[in-house]
Motif scaffolding. Structure first.
Motif, PDB file in Angstrom:
ATOM      1  N   PRO A 121       3.837   4.257   9.192  1.00 58.97           N
ATOM      2  CA  PRO A 121       3.959   5.710   9.086  1.00 58.97           C
ATOM      3  C   PRO A 121       5.242   6.083   8.354  1.00 58.97           C
ATOM      4  CG  PRO A 121       4.416   4.996  11.330  1.00 58.97           C
ATOM      5  CD  PRO A 121       3.945   3.793  10.578  1.00 58.97           C
ATOM      6  N   SER A 122       5.289   7.298   7.849  1.00 62.98           N
ATOM      7  CA  SER A 122       6.461   7.791   7.126  1.00 62.98           C
ATOM      8  C   SER A 122       7.008   9.020   7.847  1.00 62.98           C
ATOM      9  CB  SER A 122       6.061   8.158   5.696  1.00 62.98           C
ATOM     10  OG  SER A 122       5.313   9.359   5.695  1.00 62.98           O
ATOM     11  N   LYS A 123       7.986   9.662   7.239  1.00 62.19           N
ATOM     12  CA  LYS A 123       8.550  10.893   7.781  1.00 62.19           C
ATOM     13  C   LYS A 123       7.912  12.120   7.132  1.00 62.19           C
ATOM     14  CE  LYS A 123      11.764  10.990  10.320  1.00 62.19           C
ATOM     15  NZ  LYS A 123      11.690  11.114  11.773  1.00 62.19           N
ATOM     16  N   SER A 124       6.801  11.927   6.446  1.00 61.79           N
ATOM     17  CA  SER A 124       6.123  13.009   5.732  1.00 61.79           C
ATOM     18  C   SER A 124       4.700  13.181   6.279  1.00 61.79           C
ATOM     19  CB  SER A 124       6.056  12.670   4.240  1.00 61.79           C
ATOM     20  OG  SER A 124       5.089  13.445   3.584  1.00 61.79           O
ATOM     21  N   HIS A 125       4.389  14.399   6.733  1.00 53.51           N
ATOM     22  CA  HIS A 125       3.032  14.667   7.230  1.00 53.51           C
ATOM     23  C   HIS A 125       2.001  14.486   6.118  1.00 53.51           C
ATOM     24  CE1 HIS A 125       3.983  15.953  11.252  1.00 53.51           C
ATOM     25  NE2 HIS A 125       4.939  16.744  10.798  1.00 53.51           N
ATOM     26  N   ARG A 126       2.337  14.952   4.916  1.00 55.50           N
ATOM     27  CA  ARG A 126       1.404  14.850   3.784  1.00 55.50           C
ATOM     28  C   ARG A 126       1.087  13.382   3.502  1.00 55.50           C
ATOM     29  NH1 ARG A 126       1.800  13.409  -1.244  1.00 55.50           N
ATOM     30  NH2 ARG A 126       4.050  13.156  -1.173  1.00 55.50           N
ATOM     31  N   LEU A 127       2.109  12.561   3.469  1.00 53.76           N
ATOM     32  CA  LEU A 127       1.911  11.136   3.205  1.00 53.76           C
ATOM     33  C   LEU A 127       1.194  10.456   4.368  1.00 53.76           C
ATOM     34  CD1 LEU A 127       2.323   8.727   1.387  1.00 53.76           C
ATOM     35  CD2 LEU A 127       4.653   8.531   2.244  1.00 53.76           C
ATOM     36  N   ASN A 128       1.503  10.818   5.583  1.00 53.59           N
ATOM     37  CA  ASN A 128       0.866  10.192   6.744  1.00 53.59           C
ATOM     38  C   ASN A 128      -0.636  10.450   6.797  1.00 53.59           C
ATOM     39  OD1 ASN A 128       3.158   8.945   7.580  1.00 53.59           O
ATOM     40  ND2 ASN A 128       3.602  10.367   9.235  1.00 53.59           N
ATOM     41  N   GLY A 156       0.797  -1.220   0.000  1.00 54.91           N
ATOM     42  CA  GLY A 156       0.000   0.000   0.000  1.00 54.91           C
ATOM     43  C   GLY A 156       0.829   1.269   0.000  1.00 54.91           C
ATOM     44  N   THR A 157       2.019   1.214   0.583  1.00 55.99           N
ATOM     45  CA  THR A 157       2.857   2.407   0.676  1.00 55.99           C
ATOM     46  C   THR A 157       3.133   3.003  -0.697  1.00 55.99           C
ATOM     47  OG1 THR A 157       3.939   1.484   2.621  1.00 55.99           O
ATOM     48  CG2 THR A 157       5.047   3.322   1.545  1.00 55.99           C
ATOM     49  N   ASN A 158       3.528   2.157  -1.643  1.00 57.07           N
ATOM     50  CA  ASN A 158       3.882   2.656  -2.971  1.00 57.07           C
ATOM     51  C   ASN A 158       2.681   3.204  -3.723  1.00 57.07           C
ATOM     52  OD1 ASN A 158       6.682   2.173  -2.834  1.00 57.07           O
ATOM     53  ND2 ASN A 158       6.310   0.008  -3.165  1.00 57.07           N
ATOM     54  N   ASN A 159       1.485   2.755  -3.394  1.00 53.98           N
ATOM     55  CA  ASN A 159       0.288   3.323  -4.003  1.00 53.98           C
ATOM     56  C   ASN A 159      -0.066   4.660  -3.358  1.00 53.98           C
ATOM     57  OD1 ASN A 159      -0.294   0.111  -4.085  1.00 53.98           O
ATOM     58  ND2 ASN A 159      -1.107   1.126  -5.894  1.00 53.98           N
ATOM     59  N   VAL A 160      -0.061   4.681  -2.036  1.00 55.49           N
ATOM     60  CA  VAL A 160      -0.485   5.873  -1.298  1.00 55.49           C
ATOM     61  C   VAL A 160       0.451   7.053  -1.553  1.00 55.49           C
ATOM     62  CG1 VAL A 160      -0.859   6.807   1.018  1.00 55.49           C
ATOM     63  CG2 VAL A 160      -1.689   4.543   0.470  1.00 55.49           C
ATOM     64  N   LYS A 161       1.733   6.776  -1.768  1.00 54.79           N
ATOM     65  CA  LYS A 161       2.709   7.865  -1.940  1.00 54.79           C
ATOM     66  C   LYS A 161       2.576   8.598  -3.269  1.00 54.79           C
ATOM     67  CE  LYS A 161       6.653   5.541  -4.027  1.00 54.79           C
ATOM     68  NZ  LYS A 161       8.032   5.161  -3.894  1.00 54.79           N
ATOM     69  N   LEU A 162       1.876   8.008  -4.236  1.00 55.70           N
ATOM     70  CA  LEU A 162       1.746   8.627  -5.548  1.00 55.70           C
ATOM     71  C   LEU A 162       1.032   9.975  -5.455  1.00 55.70           C
ATOM     72  CD1 LEU A 162       0.679   5.517  -7.663  1.00 55.70           C
ATOM     73  CD2 LEU A 162       2.951   6.589  -7.567  1.00 55.70           C
ATOM     74  N   LYS A 167     -10.079   5.712  -1.288  1.00 54.01           N
ATOM     75  CA  LYS A 167     -11.164   4.738  -1.200  1.00 54.01           C
ATOM     76  C   LYS A 167     -11.104   3.752  -2.367  1.00 54.01           C
ATOM     77  CE  LYS A 167     -16.100   4.657  -0.207  1.00 54.01           C
ATOM     78  NZ  LYS A 167     -17.287   5.510  -0.019  1.00 54.01           N
ATOM     79  N   ASP A 168     -10.826   4.241  -3.565  1.00 52.36           N
ATOM     80  CA  ASP A 168     -10.691   3.365  -4.731  1.00 52.36           C
ATOM     81  C   ASP A 168      -9.515   2.403  -4.554  1.00 52.36           C
ATOM     82  OD1 ASP A 168     -12.865   4.549  -5.942  1.00 52.36           O
ATOM     83  OD2 ASP A 168     -11.654   5.843  -7.248  1.00 52.36           O
ATOM     84  N   LEU A 169      -8.406   2.905  -4.024  1.00 49.97           N
ATOM     85  CA  LEU A 169      -7.248   2.063  -3.752  1.00 49.97           C
ATOM     86  C   LEU A 169      -7.615   0.974  -2.752  1.00 49.97           C
ATOM     87  CD1 LEU A 169      -4.233   1.346  -3.836  1.00 49.97           C
ATOM     88  CD2 LEU A 169      -3.864   3.139  -2.116  1.00 49.97           C
ATOM     89  N   TYR A 170      -8.321   1.359  -1.701  1.00 44.12           N
ATOM     90  CA  TYR A 170      -8.754   0.376  -0.702  1.00 44.12           C
ATOM     91  C   TYR A 170      -9.668  -0.674  -1.332  1.00 44.12           C
ATOM     92  CZ  TYR A 170     -11.394  -1.958   2.808  1.00 44.12           C
ATOM     93  OH  TYR A 170     -12.004  -2.955   3.526  1.00 44.12           O
ATOM     94  N   LYS A 171     -10.581  -0.266  -2.190  1.00 41.76           N
ATOM     95  CA  LYS A 171     -11.475  -1.227  -2.852  1.00 41.76           C
ATOM     96  C   LYS A 171     -10.681  -2.241  -3.669  1.00 41.76           C
ATOM     97  CE  LYS A 171     -15.547   1.731  -3.282  1.00 41.76           C
ATOM     98  NZ  LYS A 171     -16.414   2.454  -4.249  1.00 41.76           N
ATOM     99  N   SER A 172      -9.635  -1.791  -4.349  1.00 40.17           N
ATOM    100  CA  SER A 172      -8.778  -2.708  -5.105  1.00 40.17           C
ATOM    101  C   SER A 172      -8.085  -3.696  -4.169  1.00 40.17           C
ATOM    102  CB  SER A 172      -7.712  -1.932  -5.883  1.00 40.17           C
ATOM    103  OG  SER A 172      -8.298  -1.119  -6.843  1.00 40.17           O
ATOM    104  N   ILE A 178      -1.921   7.816   4.615  1.00 40.23           N
ATOM    105  CA  ILE A 178      -1.720   6.508   5.242  1.00 40.23           C
ATOM    106  C   ILE A 178      -2.773   6.263   6.312  1.00 40.23           C
ATOM    107  CG2 ILE A 178      -0.171   5.230   6.789  1.00 40.23           C
ATOM    108  CD1 ILE A 178       2.180   6.405   5.137  1.00 40.23           C
ATOM    109  N   VAL A 179      -3.030   7.260   7.133  1.00 41.42           N
ATOM    110  CA  VAL A 179      -4.037   7.118   8.193  1.00 41.42           C
ATOM    111  C   VAL A 179      -5.405   6.820   7.590  1.00 41.42           C
ATOM    112  CG1 VAL A 179      -5.326   8.413   9.956  1.00 41.42           C
ATOM    113  CG2 VAL A 179      -2.819   8.475   9.932  1.00 41.42           C
ATOM    114  N   GLU A 180      -5.741   7.515   6.527  1.00 40.87           N
ATOM    115  CA  GLU A 180      -7.038   7.298   5.888  1.00 40.87           C
ATOM    116  C   GLU A 180      -7.140   5.882   5.315  1.00 40.87           C
ATOM    117  OE1 GLU A 180      -9.711   9.421   2.449  1.00 40.87           O
ATOM    118  OE2 GLU A 180      -8.175  10.600   3.470  1.00 40.87           O
ATOM    119  N   PHE A 181      -6.090   5.419   4.636  1.00 40.80           N
ATOM    120  CA  PHE A 181      -6.084   4.061   4.089  1.00 40.80           C
ATOM    121  C   PHE A 181      -6.191   3.032   5.216  1.00 40.80           C
ATOM    122  CE2 PHE A 181      -3.954   0.194   2.612  1.00 40.80           C
ATOM    123  CZ  PHE A 181      -4.646  -0.050   1.440  1.00 40.80           C
TER     124      PHE A 181
END
Length: 195
Positions: free
Chosen positions: A94-101, A49-55, A65-70, A104-107
């Motif tokens: 978690p990562s070192k990026s607030h934007r990414l986190n 999931g990390t590599n998807n969420v970071k895009l 939500k679409d990513l989670y459905k997949s 991540i939290v939502e996923f």
């Protein structure tokens, strides 16, 4: 995902050990999970999931939500092809990026609030909050590899312990309701609004 990539399968310190033999399938993204690859295993641990969420293209609640459905579709297929396996999912670390986190939290919320509440008999690998510096809501420095995404050797060791704990708790209960994180629609009534 790449945080799981350095985990050794087999004997020796820092590995999952001979008591948890198996094979690692490289699936850096949700799309690359091959449900047919898991048909003969008793314990399946998914960490992806990390590599998807970071895009950058994953920039809205709808995209997550679409990513989670997949992801849920892949898990549904794994369960269909291997009805008797113990299926474990690791939340995205978690990562070192607030934007990414934030993403991540939502996923991860979808994993906890929907996936673990449906009739797929999925168990969450617990304890990953250990990696989170709650003061800053970032990956703890002691586990960071040097970039914003990856865990170091110490983080890998902690991850191995958490995965082993989940597997051995499941084994110790002989396949019955493993712990308070193994849910089923018949036991819990299922999610109010499944996705």
């Amino acid at each position: 995902d790449s945080n799981f990539g350095s985990i050794k399968i087999g004997k020796g310190k820092g590995s999952l050990g001979e008591s948890t033999p198996g094979h690692r399938f490289w699936a850096p993204t949700v799309e690359s999970i091959d449900p047919l690859a898991y048909t003969s295993y008793r314990n399946i641990v998914l960490m992806v999931g990390t590599n998807n969420v970071k895009l950058d293209s994953v920039d809205s609640e709808e995209h997550i939500k679409d990513l989670y459905k997949s992801y849920k579709t892949k898990i549904t297929l794994i369960r269909r092809y291997n009805k008797n396996c113990r299926l474990f999912v690791c939340p995205v670390l978690p990562s070192k990026s607030h934007r990414l986190n934030r993403k991540i939290v939502e996923f991860n919320q979808y994993l906890i609030e929907d996936l673990c509440q449906c009739d797929l008999k999925v168990q969450l690998v617990e304890g990953l909050y250990t990696f989170l510096d709650r003061k800053f809501n970032l990956l703890k420095d002691e586990f960071a590899k040097g970039d914003e995404l990856h865990i170091n050797h110490r983080g890998t060791s902690v991850l191995v312990v958490l995965i082993k704990r989940a597997i051995f708790q499941a084994k110790s209960r002989n396949g019955k309701s493993v712990n308070n994180r193994l849910y089923s629609n018949t036991l819990r009534g299922g999610p109010l609004n499944p996705i």
